[in-house]
Design a protein around this motif. Structure first.
Motif, PDB file in Angstrom:
ATOM      1  N   HIS A  23     -13.309   0.300  -4.759  1.00 33.02           N
ATOM      2  CA  HIS A  23     -12.625  -0.945  -5.133  1.00 33.02           C
ATOM      3  C   HIS A  23     -11.137  -0.685  -5.372  1.00 33.02           C
ATOM      4  O   HIS A  23     -10.286  -1.440  -4.901  1.00 33.02           O
ATOM      5  CB  HIS A  23     -13.239  -1.556  -6.395  1.00 33.02           C
ATOM      6  CG  HIS A  23     -14.490  -2.327  -6.159  1.00 33.02           C
ATOM      7  ND1 HIS A  23     -14.496  -3.615  -5.676  1.00 33.02           N
ATOM      8  CD2 HIS A  23     -15.788  -1.995  -6.350  1.00 33.02           C
ATOM      9  CE1 HIS A  23     -15.738  -4.043  -5.574  1.00 33.02           C
ATOM     10  NE2 HIS A  23     -16.544  -3.070  -5.973  1.00 33.02           N
ATOM     11  N   ALA A  24     -10.818   0.376  -6.106  1.00 31.48           N
ATOM     12  CA  ALA A  24      -9.423   0.678  -6.442  1.00 31.48           C
ATOM     13  C   ALA A  24      -8.590   0.959  -5.198  1.00 31.48           C
ATOM     14  O   ALA A  24      -7.450   0.490  -5.089  1.00 31.48           O
ATOM     15  CB  ALA A  24      -9.361   1.867  -7.399  1.00 31.48           C
ATOM     16  N   ALA A  25      -9.142   1.697  -4.249  1.00 40.42           N
ATOM     17  CA  ALA A  25      -8.402   2.024  -3.019  1.00 40.42           C
ATOM     18  C   ALA A  25      -8.092   0.762  -2.217  1.00 40.42           C
ATOM     19  O   ALA A  25      -6.985   0.599  -1.697  1.00 40.42           O
ATOM     20  CB  ALA A  25      -9.189   3.018  -2.178  1.00 40.42           C
ATOM     21  N   ILE A  26      -9.052  -0.139  -2.137  1.00 41.82           N
ATOM     22  CA  ILE A  26      -8.838  -1.377  -1.378  1.00 41.82           C
ATOM     23  C   ILE A  26      -7.877  -2.301  -2.122  1.00 41.82           C
ATOM     24  O   ILE A  26      -6.970  -2.881  -1.529  1.00 41.82           O
ATOM     25  CB  ILE A  26     -10.179  -2.065  -1.069  1.00 41.82           C
ATOM     26  CG1 ILE A  26     -10.961  -1.184  -0.077  1.00 41.82           C
ATOM     27  CG2 ILE A  26      -9.972  -3.474  -0.517  1.00 41.82           C
ATOM     28  CD1 ILE A  26     -12.378  -1.616   0.171  1.00 41.82           C
ATOM     29  N   GLU A  27      -8.042  -2.411  -3.425  1.00 41.35           N
ATOM     30  CA  GLU A  27      -7.168  -3.274  -4.219  1.00 41.35           C
ATOM     31  C   GLU A  27      -5.719  -2.786  -4.182  1.00 41.35           C
ATOM     32  O   GLU A  27      -4.791  -3.590  -4.267  1.00 41.35           O
ATOM     33  CB  GLU A  27      -7.656  -3.364  -5.664  1.00 41.35           C
ATOM     34  CG  GLU A  27      -8.919  -4.172  -5.826  1.00 41.35           C
ATOM     35  CD  GLU A  27      -8.760  -5.628  -5.397  1.00 41.35           C
ATOM     36  OE1 GLU A  27      -7.739  -6.261  -5.724  1.00 41.35           O
ATOM     37  OE2 GLU A  27      -9.668  -6.131  -4.722  1.00 41.35           O
ATOM     38  N   GLU A  28      -5.525  -1.498  -4.035  1.00 40.70           N
ATOM     39  CA  GLU A  28      -4.186  -0.922  -4.005  1.00 40.70           C
ATOM     40  C   GLU A  28      -3.392  -1.397  -2.788  1.00 40.70           C
ATOM     41  O   GLU A  28      -2.184  -1.589  -2.859  1.00 40.70           O
ATOM     42  CB  GLU A  28      -4.304   0.604  -3.985  1.00 40.70           C
ATOM     43  CG  GLU A  28      -3.011   1.335  -4.192  1.00 40.70           C
ATOM     44  CD  GLU A  28      -3.268   2.817  -4.297  1.00 40.70           C
ATOM     45  OE1 GLU A  28      -2.818   3.546  -3.392  1.00 40.70           O
ATOM     46  OE2 GLU A  28      -3.920   3.243  -5.268  1.00 40.70           O
ATOM     47  N   ILE A  29      -4.050  -1.591  -1.671  1.00 38.77           N
ATOM     48  CA  ILE A  29      -3.350  -1.982  -0.445  1.00 38.77           C
ATOM     49  C   ILE A  29      -3.259  -3.494  -0.267  1.00 38.77           C
ATOM     50  O   ILE A  29      -2.403  -3.987   0.467  1.00 38.77           O
ATOM     51  CB  ILE A  29      -3.998  -1.328   0.787  1.00 38.77           C
ATOM     52  CG1 ILE A  29      -3.012  -1.347   1.947  1.00 38.77           C
ATOM     53  CG2 ILE A  29      -5.300  -2.002   1.155  1.00 38.77           C
ATOM     54  CD1 ILE A  29      -3.339  -0.405   3.050  1.00 38.77           C
ATOM     55  N   ASN A  32       0.221  -5.524  -0.325  1.00 42.44           N
ATOM     56  CA  ASN A  32       1.061  -5.361   0.867  1.00 42.44           C
ATOM     57  C   ASN A  32       0.581  -6.266   1.996  1.00 42.44           C
ATOM     58  O   ASN A  32       1.388  -6.847   2.722  1.00 42.44           O
ATOM     59  CB  ASN A  32       1.064  -3.911   1.336  1.00 42.44           C
ATOM     60  CG  ASN A  32       1.760  -3.003   0.357  1.00 42.44           C
ATOM     61  OD1 ASN A  32       2.676  -3.409  -0.341  1.00 42.44           O
ATOM     62  ND2 ASN A  32       1.315  -1.768   0.296  1.00 42.44           N
ATOM     63  N   LEU A  33      -0.721  -6.359   2.171  1.00 49.93           N
ATOM     64  CA  LEU A  33      -1.278  -7.216   3.220  1.00 49.93           C
ATOM     65  C   LEU A  33      -1.034  -8.690   2.903  1.00 49.93           C
ATOM     66  O   LEU A  33      -0.679  -9.471   3.779  1.00 49.93           O
ATOM     67  CB  LEU A  33      -2.774  -6.954   3.382  1.00 49.93           C
ATOM     68  CG  LEU A  33      -3.172  -5.528   3.756  1.00 49.93           C
ATOM     69  CD1 LEU A  33      -4.684  -5.404   3.772  1.00 49.93           C
ATOM     70  CD2 LEU A  33      -2.563  -5.117   5.069  1.00 49.93           C
ATOM     71  N   GLN A  34      -1.216  -9.064   1.640  1.00 53.33           N
ATOM     72  CA  GLN A  34      -1.045 -10.450   1.223  1.00 53.33           C
ATOM     73  C   GLN A  34       0.403 -10.899   1.376  1.00 53.33           C
ATOM     74  O   GLN A  34       0.660 -12.056   1.710  1.00 53.33           O
ATOM     75  CB  GLN A  34      -1.522 -10.629  -0.218  1.00 53.33           C
ATOM     76  CG  GLN A  34      -3.023 -10.476  -0.351  1.00 53.33           C
ATOM     77  CD  GLN A  34      -3.494 -10.348  -1.785  1.00 53.33           C
ATOM     78  OE1 GLN A  34      -2.716 -10.047  -2.688  1.00 53.33           O
ATOM     79  NE2 GLN A  34      -4.786 -10.568  -1.998  1.00 53.33           N
ATOM     80  N   ARG A  35       1.336  -9.977   1.160  1.00 49.99           N
ATOM     81  CA  ARG A  35       2.754 -10.304   1.308  1.00 49.99           C
ATOM     82  C   ARG A  35       3.056 -10.746   2.747  1.00 49.99           C
ATOM     83  O   ARG A  35       3.912 -11.576   2.984  1.00 49.99           O
ATOM     84  CB  ARG A  35       3.604  -9.095   0.917  1.00 49.99           C
ATOM     85  CG  ARG A  35       5.095  -9.339   0.981  1.00 49.99           C
ATOM     86  CD  ARG A  35       5.914  -8.124   0.603  1.00 49.99           C
ATOM     87  NE  ARG A  35       5.626  -7.037   1.530  1.00 49.99           N
ATOM     88  CZ  ARG A  35       5.335  -5.793   1.160  1.00 49.99           C
ATOM     89  NH1 ARG A  35       5.287  -5.469  -0.112  1.00 49.99           N
ATOM     90  NH2 ARG A  35       5.088  -4.859   2.060  1.00 49.99           N
ATOM     91  N   ASP A  36       2.306 -10.174   3.703  1.00 47.30           N
ATOM     92  CA  ASP A  36       2.507 -10.513   5.112  1.00 47.30           C
ATOM     93  C   ASP A  36       1.533 -11.574   5.615  1.00 47.30           C
ATOM     94  O   ASP A  36       1.421 -11.806   6.816  1.00 47.30           O
ATOM     95  CB  ASP A  36       2.378  -9.250   5.967  1.00 47.30           C
ATOM     96  CG  ASP A  36       3.496  -8.248   5.683  1.00 47.30           C
ATOM     97  OD1 ASP A  36       4.601  -8.692   5.322  1.00 47.30           O
ATOM     98  OD2 ASP A  36       3.260  -7.042   5.819  1.00 47.30           O
ATOM     99  N   GLY A  37       0.786 -12.199   4.704  1.00 46.44           N
ATOM    100  CA  GLY A  37      -0.102 -13.300   5.072  1.00 46.44           C
ATOM    101  C   GLY A  37      -1.520 -12.903   5.424  1.00 46.44           C
ATOM    102  O   GLY A  37      -2.282 -13.709   5.940  1.00 46.44           O
ATOM    103  N   GLY A  38      -1.895 -11.664   5.154  1.00 45.96           N
ATOM    104  CA  GLY A  38      -3.249 -11.204   5.455  1.00 45.96           C
ATOM    105  C   GLY A  38      -3.974 -10.775   4.205  1.00 45.96           C
ATOM    106  O   GLY A  38      -3.477 -10.926   3.097  1.00 45.96           O
TER     107      GLY A  38
END
Length: 96
Positions: A23-29, A32-38
């Motif tokens: 969970h922590a590894a996925i939440e960490e990234i 960055n993805l959300q900033r670009d709309g993903g």
């Protein structure tokens, strides 16, 4: 002069510890993805298979494979075991 070998991460002691690391590894990234709309969300952990859902801009992004490889590499490093990250794109169909 030889470099000292890198210390390997110890395997998590419990399944709960393992899930927290994943969970922590996925939440960490995700920011960055959300900033670009993903986005990338954890769907299921099935042994060595970790299933994630790509949404938004990530579904059609040409770099999504690179992103998935990066997440998988982080998971392997943190868990100290091989895992396979399996993506599913977009929303899943509703069951009737």
């Amino acid at each position: 002069m030889l470099d000292e070998p890198k210390q390997r991460k110890q395997r998590p002691e419990t399944e709960s510890d393992r899930e927290q690391i994943i969970h922590a590894a996925i939440e960490e990234i995700r920011p960055n993805l959300q900033r670009d709309g993903g986005d990338c969300q954890l769907v299921e952990i099935a042994g060595s298979k970790i299933i994630v859902k790509l949404t938004g801009a990530c579904v059609f992004c040409k770099l999504s494979n690179f992103t998935l490889e990066r997440i998988q590499a982080q998971l392997v490093e943190r868990l100290g075991e091989f895992v396979r990250l399996i993506p599913i794109a977009g929303a899943t169909k509703a069951r009737h």
